[in-house]
Design a protein around this motif. Structure first.
Motif, mmCIF file in Angstrom:
data_model
loop_
_atom_site.group_PDB
_atom_site.id
_atom_site.type_symbol
_atom_site.label_atom_id
_atom_site.label_comp_id
_atom_site.label_asym_id
_atom_site.label_seq_id
_atom_site.Cartn_x
_atom_site.Cartn_y
_atom_site.Cartn_z
ATOM 1 N N TYR A 183 -60.536 64.437 -57.352
ATOM 2 C CA TYR A 183 -59.434 63.675 -57.934
ATOM 3 C C TYR A 183 -59.892 62.327 -58.482
ATOM 4 N N ASP A 184 -61.163 62.000 -58.286
ATOM 5 C CA ASP A 184 -61.804 60.838 -58.907
ATOM 6 C C ASP A 184 -61.241 59.500 -58.444
ATOM 7 N N GLY A 185 -60.789 59.442 -57.193
ATOM 8 C CA GLY A 185 -60.426 58.160 -56.604
ATOM 9 C C GLY A 185 -61.650 57.520 -55.977
ATOM 10 N N ASP A 186 -61.446 56.476 -55.208
ATOM 11 C CA ASP A 186 -62.555 55.806 -54.521
ATOM 12 C C ASP A 186 -62.713 56.420 -53.134
ATOM 13 N N LEU A 187 -63.686 57.316 -53.000
ATOM 14 C CA LEU A 187 -63.966 57.994 -51.740
ATOM 15 C C LEU A 187 -65.183 57.342 -51.102
ATOM 16 N N ILE A 188 -64.995 56.822 -49.894
ATOM 17 C CA ILE A 188 -66.053 56.101 -49.196
ATOM 18 C C ILE A 188 -66.367 56.818 -47.883
ATOM 19 N N ALA A 189 -67.622 57.231 -47.706
ATOM 20 C CA ALA A 189 -68.068 57.861 -46.465
ATOM 21 C C ALA A 189 -68.608 56.783 -45.529
ATOM 22 N N VAL A 190 -68.147 56.815 -44.295
ATOM 23 C CA VAL A 190 -68.501 55.799 -43.298
ATOM 24 C C VAL A 190 -69.403 56.427 -42.237
ATOM 25 N N ASP A 191 -70.438 55.719 -41.869
ATOM 26 C CA ASP A 191 -71.363 56.201 -40.834
ATOM 27 C C ASP A 191 -70.729 55.965 -39.462
ATOM 28 N N GLY A 192 -69.943 56.943 -39.017
ATOM 29 C CA GLY A 192 -69.244 56.835 -37.743
ATOM 30 C C GLY A 192 -68.252 57.964 -37.608
ATOM 31 N N ASN A 193 -67.568 58.037 -36.464
ATOM 32 C CA ASN A 193 -66.553 59.067 -36.287
ATOM 33 C C ASN A 193 -65.201 58.555 -36.790
ATOM 34 N N TYR A 194 -64.159 59.384 -36.638
ATOM 35 C CA TYR A 194 -62.856 59.001 -37.182
ATOM 36 C C TYR A 194 -62.345 57.707 -36.577
ATOM 37 N N ASP A 195 -62.545 57.498 -35.298
ATOM 38 C CA ASP A 195 -62.034 56.282 -34.674
ATOM 39 C C ASP A 195 -62.700 55.038 -35.258
ATOM 40 N N ASP A 196 -63.974 55.156 -35.634
ATOM 41 C CA ASP A 196 -64.648 54.055 -36.332
ATOM 42 C C ASP A 196 -64.018 53.825 -37.704
ATOM 43 N N VAL A 197 -63.774 54.911 -38.410
ATOM 44 C CA VAL A 197 -63.174 54.823 -39.737
ATOM 45 C C VAL A 197 -61.782 54.199 -39.654
ATOM 46 N N ASN A 198 -61.014 54.601 -38.669
ATOM 47 C CA ASN A 198 -59.661 54.083 -38.501
ATOM 48 C C ASN A 198 -59.680 52.583 -38.200
ATOM 49 N N ARG A 199 -60.651 52.155 -37.412
ATOM 50 C CA ARG A 199 -60.774 50.726 -37.102
ATOM 51 C C ARG A 199 -61.041 49.920 -38.371
ATOM 52 N N VAL A 200 -61.940 50.414 -39.216
ATOM 53 C CA VAL A 200 -62.236 49.741 -40.477
ATOM 54 C C VAL A 200 -60.996 49.693 -41.373
ATOM 55 N N ALA A 201 -60.276 50.806 -41.434
ATOM 56 C CA ALA A 201 -59.073 50.873 -42.265
ATOM 57 C C ALA A 201 -58.019 49.883 -41.796
ATOM 58 N N THR A 202 -57.863 49.745 -40.487
ATOM 59 C CA THR A 202 -56.883 48.807 -39.949
ATOM 60 C C THR A 202 -57.232 47.371 -40.335
ATOM 61 N N GLN A 203 -58.512 47.045 -40.313
ATOM 62 C CA GLN A 203 -58.953 45.718 -40.738
ATOM 63 C C GLN A 203 -58.650 45.493 -42.218
ATOM 64 N N LEU A 204 -58.945 46.484 -43.043
ATOM 65 C CA LEU A 204 -58.699 46.358 -44.478
ATOM 66 C C LEU A 204 -57.207 46.274 -44.793
ATOM 67 N N ALA A 205 -56.397 46.997 -44.036
ATOM 68 C CA ALA A 205 -54.945 46.981 -44.264
ATOM 69 C C ALA A 205 -54.370 45.591 -44.076
ATOM 70 N N ALA A 206 -54.950 44.818 -43.157
ATOM 71 C CA ALA A 206 -54.480 43.457 -42.913
ATOM 72 C C ALA A 206 -54.948 42.484 -43.994
ATOM 73 N N GLU A 207 -55.967 42.884 -44.753
ATOM 74 C CA GLU A 207 -56.556 41.997 -45.762
ATOM 75 C C GLU A 207 -56.077 42.284 -47.186
ATOM 76 N N GLN A 208 -55.898 43.565 -47.500
ATOM 77 C CA GLN A 208 -55.596 43.977 -48.864
ATOM 78 C C GLN A 208 -54.085 44.162 -49.029
ATOM 79 N N GLU A 209 -53.433 43.151 -49.572
ATOM 80 C CA GLU A 209 -51.975 43.149 -49.602
ATOM 81 C C GLU A 209 -51.364 44.206 -50.507
#
Length: 421
Positions: A183-209
């Motif tokens: 679908y040609d969106g921005d797909l980012i692979a993270v070196d970690g399991n889902y819980d690591d990915v979710n932690r990063v996403a939660t941080q970004l959600a607080a930053e990217q309005e």
């Protein structure tokens, strides 16, 4: 943590249909509708509260053949079906007589959600999340994902003309990576399991309005999409509730919202409020909710996932305690099965009903088999199994288990010899 949008995005009063406010799950604190997912009062998850008014069967039946037939029961705009979206839902409920016979039960149904636009139930929750995100003024659709959600977010954003940002564990199944990247969106692979990915996403959600992380800052709205599974099952059964239903557990949200959907249908008089039992299914390699149920605990101890059922591999499930509450309240149970049993569950459903499910579905089928054998599922009462994703997404789980019965020369004699005829 509570993630909110900037003031420029919240000046508009959102049209979210019958939704009236957010309520904290623990102590019932109420607050206005907003892109927030944790109560500032008691730090528990927030969920949507409604003023439904009158909802009639005939109004639902007259609606579109997708989840928007239930828009009067969802936190979405009144004109939601008019805005470009993937139009998920109205998937088939299969009377699975051959699987029922194999499992030794009288009546069995399979809710086959592989027929959704990106071939999993996640299209339902993402469609609701996108509708709410648009009302809140977001511009980017994002998520952390174990695979199916990645597909659904990327596709929904493409259909809506939005940018998508999808974060996945780099170890995700190749098929799910490709079916997101296309679908040609921005797909980012993270070196970690889902819980690591979710932690990063939660941080970004607080930053990217301007980013709506569907399962983070707009999670209360997103999760309501799972109710449509319950609504469809009840409607397809002739406006009644099933006696027993088995759902896979990842975060635990789907199971809790299926219960909520059944209860709302009953409270609105759309079905008789008959008793039902909810059962949960996990893979042994990531079974924190099952372990808590077995131990009689009301809290869930996080684990490190190690299972082929990667779409269920959430070691710290946000709604685990609430899934326990539902199962205990309805008199159900939660079980887990090995990876070997998962593969056999996939093959059993395929050879009896012609439905090819991914590993999560294998977990559901294999767990149902185990629950029947241990007497926790009543074989004399009907059972509904939620099959939530397509097997083409997890081919690696079976690639060494199935294949040609024989490889022969190009002659009828060779084929007859291989077949023993």
């Amino acid at each position: 943590m509570t993630a909110t949008l900037g003031t420029t995005s919240t000046t508009k009063t959102p049209d979210l249909g019958p939704a009236v406010e957010l309520v904290s799950k623990e102590e019932g604190h109420r607050q206005p509708l907003a892109p927030e997912f944790v109560s500032a009062e008691d730090f528990s998850p927030l969920e949507v509260a409604y003023d439904f008014g009158r909802v009639r069967r005939e109004d639902i039946e007259a609606g579109p053949k997708n989840i928007w037939r239930y828009k009067k029961l969802l936190p979405v705009p009144s004109n939601v079906e008019e805005i470009p979206n993937t139009e998920p839902g109205s998937t088939r409920l299969v009377q699975a007589d051959r699987l029922a016979k194999a499992l030794g039960v009288k009546k069995l149904w399979v809710k086959d959600d592989t027929g959704n636009p990106t071939h999993s139930f996640k299209d339902r929750v993402v469609a609701v999340a996108l509708a709410a995100a648009r009302e809140f003024g977001f511009e980017v659709l994002a998520c952390p994902s174990t695979g199916n959600l990645a597909n659904a977010v990327a596709a929904a954003a493409a259909r809506a003309g939005w940018r998508s940002v999808v974060l996945i564990p780099k170890s995700l199944e190749r098929a799910k990576i490709l079916t997101t990247a296309v679908y040609d969106g921005d797909l980012i692979a993270v070196d970690g399991n889902y819980d690591d990915v979710n932690r990063v996403a939660t941080q970004l959600a607080a930053e990217q309005e301007s980013w709506a992380f569907v399962n983070v800052n707009v999670r209360p709205y997103y999760s309501e999409g799972s109710k449509t599974l319950a609504f469809e099952v009840a409607e397809q059964l002739g406006w009644r509730l099933p006696s027993q239903i088995v759902a896979p557990i990842a975060s635990g949200s789907q199971l809790t919202k299926v219960d909520k959907g059944f209860r709302e249908f009953g409270q609105l008089g759309l079905v008789d409020e008959t008793p039902y039992k909810v059962f949960g299914a996990q893979a042994t390699g990531c079974s924190p909710v099952s372990a808590a149920f077995r131990a009689g605990h009301d809290v869930v101890q996080p684990v490190k996932p190690d299972t082929i059922a990667k779409s269920l591999a959430i070691g710290n499930p946000a709604d685990g305690p609430y899934a326990l509450d539902v199962v205990n309240r309805t008199g159900g149970a939660i079980e887990d099965v090995t990876d070997e049993e998962v593969v056999e569950g996939i093959r059993l459903l395929a050879r009896t009903e012609g439905i090819f499910t991914e590993t999560a579905g294998g977990v559901t089928v294999a767990t149902a088999k185990k629950l029947i054998e241990t007497g926790k599922l009543n074989p004399d009462e009907e059972i509904v199994l939620l099959i939530t994703g397509d097997g083409l997404k997890t081919l690696d789980a079976i690639e060494d288990k199935v294949g040609p019965k024989a490889t022969v020369g190009a002659s009828a004699d060779a084929v007859r010899e291989a077949l023993g005829i």
